[in-house]
Design a protein around this motif. Sequence first.
Motif, PDB file in Angstrom:
ATOM      1  N   THR A  21      28.835  43.004  38.491  1.00  0.00           N
ATOM      2  CA  THR A  21      28.350  41.878  39.292  1.00  0.00           C
ATOM      3  C   THR A  21      27.808  40.812  38.337  1.00  0.00           C
ATOM      4  O   THR A  21      27.449  41.122  37.189  1.00  0.00           O
ATOM      5  CB  THR A  21      27.219  42.299  40.246  1.00  0.00           C
ATOM      6  OG1 THR A  21      26.082  42.706  39.461  1.00  0.00           O
ATOM      7  CG2 THR A  21      27.664  43.434  41.165  1.00  0.00           C
ATOM      8  N   PRO A  22      27.726  39.575  38.787  1.00  0.00           N
ATOM      9  CA  PRO A  22      27.156  38.539  37.913  1.00  0.00           C
ATOM     10  C   PRO A  22      25.745  38.890  37.440  1.00  0.00           C
ATOM     11  O   PRO A  22      25.402  38.657  36.279  1.00  0.00           O
ATOM     12  CB  PRO A  22      27.170  37.293  38.796  1.00  0.00           C
ATOM     13  CG  PRO A  22      28.300  37.524  39.747  1.00  0.00           C
ATOM     14  CD  PRO A  22      28.275  38.990  40.038  1.00  0.00           C
ATOM     15  N   GLU A  23      24.939  39.464  38.331  1.00  0.00           N
ATOM     16  CA  GLU A  23      23.573  39.823  37.948  1.00  0.00           C
ATOM     17  C   GLU A  23      23.556  40.871  36.831  1.00  0.00           C
ATOM     18  O   GLU A  23      22.771  40.783  35.874  1.00  0.00           O
ATOM     19  CB  GLU A  23      22.797  40.345  39.158  1.00  0.00           C
ATOM     20  CG  GLU A  23      22.448  39.285  40.184  1.00  0.00           C
ATOM     21  CD  GLU A  23      23.598  38.953  41.132  1.00  0.00           C
ATOM     22  OE1 GLU A  23      23.413  38.047  41.971  1.00  0.00           O
ATOM     23  OE2 GLU A  23      24.670  39.575  41.028  1.00  0.00           O
ATOM     24  N   ALA A  24      24.419  41.874  36.966  1.00  0.00           N
ATOM     25  CA  ALA A  24      24.445  42.951  35.976  1.00  0.00           C
ATOM     26  C   ALA A  24      24.972  42.457  34.629  1.00  0.00           C
ATOM     27  O   ALA A  24      24.476  42.858  33.568  1.00  0.00           O
ATOM     28  CB  ALA A  24      25.291  44.110  36.485  1.00  0.00           C
ATOM     29  N   ILE A  25      25.991  41.581  34.667  1.00  0.00           N
ATOM     30  CA  ILE A  25      26.537  41.031  33.423  1.00  0.00           C
ATOM     31  C   ILE A  25      25.501  40.129  32.755  1.00  0.00           C
ATOM     32  O   ILE A  25      25.305  40.176  31.530  1.00  0.00           O
ATOM     33  CB  ILE A  25      27.834  40.253  33.691  1.00  0.00           C
ATOM     34  CG1 ILE A  25      28.958  41.208  34.116  1.00  0.00           C
ATOM     35  CG2 ILE A  25      28.243  39.447  32.462  1.00  0.00           C
ATOM     36  CD1 ILE A  25      29.477  42.114  33.028  1.00  0.00           C
ATOM     37  N   VAL A  32      29.240  35.901  30.071  1.00  0.00           N
ATOM     38  CA  VAL A  32      27.823  35.862  30.423  1.00  0.00           C
ATOM     39  C   VAL A  32      27.443  34.495  30.990  1.00  0.00           C
ATOM     40  O   VAL A  32      26.745  34.399  32.010  1.00  0.00           O
ATOM     41  CB  VAL A  32      26.954  36.206  29.197  1.00  0.00           C
ATOM     42  CG1 VAL A  32      25.471  35.944  29.493  1.00  0.00           C
ATOM     43  CG2 VAL A  32      27.158  37.667  28.803  1.00  0.00           C
ATOM     44  N   ALA A  33      27.918  33.430  30.357  1.00  0.00           N
ATOM     45  CA  ALA A  33      27.630  32.088  30.875  1.00  0.00           C
ATOM     46  C   ALA A  33      28.236  31.904  32.259  1.00  0.00           C
ATOM     47  O   ALA A  33      27.643  31.264  33.139  1.00  0.00           O
ATOM     48  CB  ALA A  33      28.166  31.031  29.910  1.00  0.00           C
ATOM     49  N   MET A  34      29.434  32.462  32.467  1.00  0.00           N
ATOM     50  CA  MET A  34      30.083  32.406  33.777  1.00  0.00           C
ATOM     51  C   MET A  34      29.227  33.103  34.829  1.00  0.00           C
ATOM     52  O   MET A  34      29.023  32.584  35.937  1.00  0.00           O
ATOM     53  CB  MET A  34      31.454  33.080  33.700  1.00  0.00           C
ATOM     54  CG  MET A  34      32.205  33.160  35.013  1.00  0.00           C
ATOM     55  SD  MET A  34      33.512  34.416  34.927  1.00  0.00           S
ATOM     56  CE  MET A  34      34.462  33.835  33.534  1.00  0.00           C
ATOM     57  N   HIS A  77      24.879  28.569  40.920  1.00  0.00           N
ATOM     58  CA  HIS A  77      25.559  27.543  41.721  1.00  0.00           C
ATOM     59  C   HIS A  77      26.396  28.090  42.878  1.00  0.00           C
ATOM     60  O   HIS A  77      26.771  27.315  43.765  1.00  0.00           O
ATOM     61  CB  HIS A  77      26.463  26.695  40.831  1.00  0.00           C
ATOM     62  CG  HIS A  77      25.730  25.978  39.732  1.00  0.00           C
ATOM     63  ND1 HIS A  77      24.816  24.980  39.985  1.00  0.00           N
ATOM     64  CD2 HIS A  77      25.772  26.122  38.381  1.00  0.00           C
ATOM     65  CE1 HIS A  77      24.328  24.522  38.840  1.00  0.00           C
ATOM     66  NE2 HIS A  77      24.891  25.203  37.851  1.00  0.00           N
ATOM     67  N   HIS A  78      26.705  29.372  42.882  1.00  0.00           N
ATOM     68  CA  HIS A  78      27.631  29.892  43.899  1.00  0.00           C
ATOM     69  C   HIS A  78      27.129  31.148  44.602  1.00  0.00           C
ATOM     70  O   HIS A  78      27.932  31.876  45.215  1.00  0.00           O
ATOM     71  CB  HIS A  78      28.993  30.178  43.253  1.00  0.00           C
ATOM     72  CG  HIS A  78      29.618  28.981  42.606  1.00  0.00           C
ATOM     73  ND1 HIS A  78      30.183  27.957  43.335  1.00  0.00           N
ATOM     74  CD2 HIS A  78      29.730  28.623  41.294  1.00  0.00           C
ATOM     75  CE1 HIS A  78      30.644  27.023  42.506  1.00  0.00           C
ATOM     76  NE2 HIS A  78      30.384  27.403  41.261  1.00  0.00           N
ATOM     77  N   GLY A  79      25.836  31.398  44.542  1.00  0.00           N
ATOM     78  CA  GLY A  79      25.297  32.562  45.234  1.00  0.00           C
ATOM     79  C   GLY A  79      25.922  33.864  44.794  1.00  0.00           C
ATOM     80  O   GLY A  79      26.072  34.800  45.588  1.00  0.00           O
ATOM     81  N   SER A  80      26.323  33.932  43.522  1.00  0.00           N
ATOM     82  CA  SER A  80      26.942  35.121  42.908  1.00  0.00           C
ATOM     83  C   SER A  80      28.334  35.424  43.446  1.00  0.00           C
ATOM     84  O   SER A  80      28.890  36.480  43.155  1.00  0.00           O
ATOM     85  CB  SER A  80      26.041  36.360  43.085  1.00  0.00           C
ATOM     86  OG  SER A  80      24.801  36.173  42.438  1.00  0.00           O
ATOM     87  N   ALA A 100      36.080  24.286  41.330  1.00  0.00           N
ATOM     88  CA  ALA A 100      34.887  25.084  41.047  1.00  0.00           C
ATOM     89  C   ALA A 100      35.202  26.225  40.083  1.00  0.00           C
ATOM     90  O   ALA A 100      34.397  26.537  39.191  1.00  0.00           O
ATOM     91  CB  ALA A 100      34.312  25.636  42.350  1.00  0.00           C
ATOM     92  N   LEU A 101      36.358  26.821  40.225  1.00  0.00           N
ATOM     93  CA  LEU A 101      36.758  27.888  39.306  1.00  0.00           C
ATOM     94  C   LEU A 101      36.943  27.346  37.897  1.00  0.00           C
ATOM     95  O   LEU A 101      36.445  27.921  36.921  1.00  0.00           O
ATOM     96  CB  LEU A 101      38.055  28.547  39.782  1.00  0.00           C
ATOM     97  CG  LEU A 101      37.947  29.570  40.901  1.00  0.00           C
ATOM     98  CD1 LEU A 101      39.336  29.923  41.440  1.00  0.00           C
ATOM     99  CD2 LEU A 101      37.236  30.832  40.417  1.00  0.00           C
ATOM    100  N   GLU A 102      37.649  26.228  37.774  1.00  0.00           N
ATOM    101  CA  GLU A 102      37.937  25.676  36.454  1.00  0.00           C
ATOM    102  C   GLU A 102      36.684  25.123  35.779  1.00  0.00           C
ATOM    103  O   GLU A 102      36.687  24.903  34.556  1.00  0.00           O
ATOM    104  CB  GLU A 102      39.015  24.599  36.560  1.00  0.00           C
ATOM    105  CG  GLU A 102      40.381  25.162  36.933  1.00  0.00           C
ATOM    106  CD  GLU A 102      41.478  24.125  36.891  1.00  0.00           C
ATOM    107  OE1 GLU A 102      41.295  23.071  36.245  1.00  0.00           O
ATOM    108  OE2 GLU A 102      42.539  24.366  37.498  1.00  0.00           O
TER     109      GLU A 102
END
Length: 232
Positions: free
Chosen positions: A77-81, A107-109, A116-119, A127-129
């Motif tokens: 998950t973004p939080e774990a990374i 990590v920056a992603m 910005h995207h609620g994980s 938004a992806l790019e």
Amino acid sequence: MASQASATPARRPRARRLKPAQVEELFRRLKWLDPKPTTELEFSTPYELLVAVTLSAQATDVGVNKATRKLFPVANTPEAIAALGVDGLKPYISTIGLYNTKAANVVAMAEQLIEHHGSEVPRERAALEALPGVGRKTANVVLNTAFGEPTMAVDTHIFRVSNRTGLAPGKTVRAVEDGLMKAVPAHYLHDAHHWLILHGRYVCKARKPECPRCPIHDLCLYKDKTPGDPEA
């Protein structure tokens, strides 16, 4: 005085292209051989796919899968990374090329997704790019494979197959992508990305294409086909 004919620069011959009926037949055969193609990257969520595709640049899917099999049970998950941080992530992906840069991007992603995207992985191309380490090709893979969009992620395999066969010849990746979006029939477009990658990876190889066993041998316009009798 030079004649008008000699003064006019010679036009380069246009690249040969498959006719629409041939394109239809090409994809009919590829679908018959593999009705439900998908990526060879292992993932269970859109975020895992995004990370895997980001790691796959200039690396093999096999190598990425070996790394993510260790990484994802620990952090998927973004939080774990983000909690791992760059130094914590590196040991999991150190077998992958450019792992220092990729660790920083992943990590920056994760941090941007949280902020910005609620994980959640966004479903919009722009938004992806805008995410670190994500270019047009990565965005196309995620939009296609995670969200079912009819996009075309042109990698080296698709670029090669498109030019060799005459399916969508072009000098740049974007030219090939645009050509494929026009040439591929709509009812094949969602899966075409996967069929072409797999065909380039296992049959239409870079150094020695396996033309004798190619299922589209008779349709292909490649003039330097490897010799041998095509298999039935």
